[in-house]
Motif scaffolding. Structure first.
Motif, PDB file in Angstrom:
ATOM      1  N   ASP A  78      -6.990  -9.859   2.758  1.00  0.00           N
ATOM      2  CA  ASP A  78      -5.800 -10.539   2.800  1.00  0.00           C
ATOM      3  C   ASP A  78      -4.660  -9.574   3.638  1.00  0.00           C
ATOM      4  N   CYS A  79      -5.123  -8.762   4.509  1.00  0.00           N
ATOM      5  CA  CYS A  79      -4.326  -7.873   5.322  1.00  0.00           C
ATOM      6  C   CYS A  79      -3.202  -6.854   4.588  1.00  0.00           C
ATOM      7  N   THR A  80      -3.931  -6.444   3.373  1.00  0.00           N
ATOM      8  CA  THR A  80      -2.982  -5.567   2.486  1.00  0.00           C
ATOM      9  C   THR A  80      -3.858  -4.027   2.726  1.00  0.00           C
ATOM     10  N   GLU A  81      -3.361  -3.279   2.246  1.00  0.00           N
ATOM     11  CA  GLU A  81      -3.746  -1.786   2.081  1.00  0.00           C
ATOM     12  C   GLU A  81      -4.200  -1.356   0.591  1.00  0.00           C
ATOM     13  N   PRO A  82      -5.282  -1.168   0.209  1.00  0.00           N
ATOM     14  CA  PRO A  82      -5.822  -1.088  -1.166  1.00  0.00           C
ATOM     15  C   PRO A  82      -5.510   0.435  -1.452  1.00  0.00           C
ATOM     16  N   GLY A  85      -6.833   3.407   0.274  1.00  0.00           N
ATOM     17  CA  GLY A  85      -7.297   2.837   1.489  1.00  0.00           C
ATOM     18  C   GLY A  85      -6.150   2.686   2.710  1.00  0.00           C
ATOM     19  N   GLN A  86      -6.512   2.502   3.987  1.00  0.00           N
ATOM     20  CA  GLN A  86      -5.690   2.587   5.062  1.00  0.00           C
ATOM     21  C   GLN A  86      -5.996   1.485   6.170  1.00  0.00           C
ATOM     22  N   SER A  87      -5.048   0.957   6.795  1.00  0.00           N
ATOM     23  CA  SER A  87      -5.118   0.231   7.871  1.00  0.00           C
ATOM     24  C   SER A  87      -5.385   1.013   9.013  1.00  0.00           C
TER      25      SER A  87
END
Length: 112
Positions: A78-82, A85-87
């Motif tokens: 869903d295009c989010t950073e957990p 985690g990182q983009s």
């Protein structure tokens, strides 16, 4: 019958205008190639829309961005950073491979 220079110039302007209109309508012109850990082609995405979140068909470990826009790759669907985690930012005409310990990318957005 020969074509005059002014008609050639007009034709060039029309083609350029059509190209710019396509960009203005919200598409990242070009393709995005994705591969899995076995280096097998997962999918090729052509001219994706510049708005919203896009999901890959499966988790991918390699992305080659052959569009005119930069991308942001995410490990979530869903295009989010957990948390923790990182983009990953991927410029136009570049490719990137995720480190095996980082898992896979599952979605992306387009920078515009």
């Amino acid at each position: 019958m020969s074509v005059s220079p002014s008609w050639s110039a007009l034709a060039g302007v029309v083609v350029l205008g059509a190209t710019l209109t396509a960009c203005g309508q919200g598409e990242a012109l070009g393709t995005i190639d994705t591969r899995n850990a076995k280096k097998e082609l997962v999918e090729t995405i052509s001219n994706p829309r510049v708005d919203g979140c896009h999901r890959f068909r499966a988790g991918v470990t390699h992305v080659a961005n052959y569009t005119v826009n930069d991308l942001v790759l995410y490990p979530t669907a869903d295009c989010t950073e957990p948390p923790g985690g990182q983009s990953t930012y991927l410029g136009t005409q570049l490719a990137d491979t995720v480190a095996p310990s980082q898992g896979t990318w599952r979605s992306f957005t387009i920078v515009h």
